[in-house]
Scaffold this active site. Structure first.
Site, PDB file in Angstrom:
ATOM      1  CG  ASP A  77      12.909  67.602 -11.550  1.00 57.86           C
ATOM      2  OD1 ASP A  77      13.463  66.335 -11.298  1.00 57.86           O
ATOM      3  OD2 ASP A  77      12.738  67.726 -12.555  1.00 57.86           O
ATOM      4  CD  GLU A 135      13.824  62.659 -15.475  1.00 60.34           C
ATOM      5  OE1 GLU A 135      13.929  62.039 -16.640  1.00 60.34           O
ATOM      6  OE2 GLU A 135      12.881  63.131 -15.044  1.00 60.34           O
ATOM      7  NE  ARG A 175      13.811  47.163 -22.126  1.00 61.42           N
ATOM      8  CZ  ARG A 175      13.386  46.264 -23.116  1.00 61.42           C
ATOM      9  NH1 ARG A 175      12.795  45.491 -22.965  1.00 61.42           N
ATOM     10  NH2 ARG A 175      13.740  46.542 -24.600  1.00 61.42           N
TER      11      ARG A 175
END
Length: 392
Positions: A77, A135, A175
């Site tokens: 999106d 999202e 991460r």
């Protein structure tokens, strides 16, 4: 070398990215993008599933050899933002643009799907290529709908990747620990008694009450939350009274904002205290209130074991010196968190900055544009991760 193997795919992947960039679509409205994705996956010989999670598309490649089920996710999106870049592939849809790189994520995963389909003998198990809508919302977003649909119920793990403009092209970033905050929206209506501005004692001033709430909320963060924990309460709008009502105390004030936290227990504590503060202040001032919250996205924390394997896969692609550890989480939320809450899942990143090309603007800027050369590294990272994770 894997990077050399994916480079021939780069021109086509860039062409797909520019096509998607030129025709951006908002969450759950990715009809053109979904068709493009489904058509490409079909042409690669994959089984294609649609009709779940609105505009979502799932490509399935079964190698026919024993192995794990590995899911890869890209978001499709765009944002409700006017693009200000002067490029040949500038958005043709007024007020909508790909300012967060989801066009690149989609093209990247299509490139990965094509590569793996053409090198099927080098893989085992099943690879699922998930192209997710929304999202960026509307909330609770596309990831939750995908989870609820059950199409990933057999997945041994799912991994996702996002571009970041803080790091240069050629860098891959992992991460460990919390990566993104949870996100809640709140709306508070303070209801007083309107009156003349010259006679405030005859009413109940909701503006005074609202002001006390704003200050008290910051005390939750600065004086009640452990300084080693992280949360944010931000007001985005406060409305009360008529625009020219200089001598009128209004009947009510409406306050809207967001709450972000990096741990579920911190989120719960902050929201509980907010409700107590509103009730206490309104009671003290003889006002009434309503307090409504909308839970958008949970915290995103990748599984440590998966992150470690992904880091090894990234090192195989670009060398240890070009694989970075993201030092800090961000308070923005990412709906990949729904996968981390329901599956073995991990999220990592690829750099897209190139100062020489003037590509320096962060996501959600109308000037955002990433270095397309970065896509060879993101493709290779996904492929390397699949090879690392697919063996039982």
């Amino acid at each position: 070398m894997l990077l050399d193997e994916v480079k021939p795919y780069l021109p086509e992947v860039i062409a797909w990215r520019r096509d998607i960039h030129q025709h951006p679509e908002l969450g759950f409205q990715e009809y053109r993008t979904s068709k493009l994705v489904a058509d490409k996956l079909t042409s690669f010989g994959l089984e294609v599933k649609t009709g779940f999670a609105d505009t979502a598309v799932l490509g399935i490649l079964d190698t026919g050899r024993p192995g794990k089920v590995i899911a890869l996710r890209a978001d499709m999106d765009a944002l409700p933002l006017q693009e200000l870049n002067d490029v040949p592939y500038r958005s043709e849809n007024d007020g909508i643009c790909h300012a967060c790189g989801h066009d690149a994520h989609t093209a990247n995963l299509l490139g990965v799907a094509k590569y793996i389909s053409e090198h099927k003998d080098e893989f085992c198990g099943v690879v699922k290529f998930l192209f997710q809508p929304a999202e960026e919302g509307p909330w609770p977003g596309g990831a939750k709908k995908v989870v609820d649909s059950g199409v990933l119920a057999d997945a041994d793990c799912i991994i996702g990747m996002h571009n970041i403009m803080e790091e240069e092209t050629g860098k891959l970033i992992v991460r460990y620990g919390p990566g993104n905050a949870s996100g809640d929206e709140f709306t508070i209506k303070v209801i007083g008694v309107g009156c003349h501005g010259a006679r405030p004692h005859t009413g109940r001033d909701p503006i005074i009450v609202a002001s006390q709430i704003v200050t008290a909320f910051q005390n939750i963060i600065s004086r009640e939350l452990n300084p080693l924990k992280s949360a944010v309460i931000s007001f985005g709008s406060i409305h009360g009274g008529a625009e020219n009502g200089t001598n009128i105390i209004p009947q009510e004030v409406v306050m809207k904002g967001t709450v972000r936290a990096l741990e579920p227990e911190v989120r719960e504590m902050v929201l509980a205290r907010m409700k107590e503060v509103v009730e206490g202040i309104c009671t003290l001032n003889h006002a009434t209130y309503t307090f409504d919250t909308i839970f958008n996205v949970p915290c995103l924390t990748s599984e440590i074991g998966l992150v470690s394997q992904i880091e090894e896969a990234c090192i195989d692609v670009v060398g240890k010196e070009n694989v970075l550890h993201r030092a800090e989480p961000v308070m923005g939320f990412e709906d990949f968190a729904y996968y981390t809450q329901n599956y073995h899942a991990a999220f990592f990143y690829f750099g897209g900055k190139n100062e020489k090309k003037g590509l320096i603007h962060n996501g959600h800027s109308p000037h955002y544009n990433l270095d397309e050369d970065a896509l060879q590294y993101s493709m290779a990272a996904f492929i390397s991760a699949v090879k690392k994770l697919m063996v039982p």
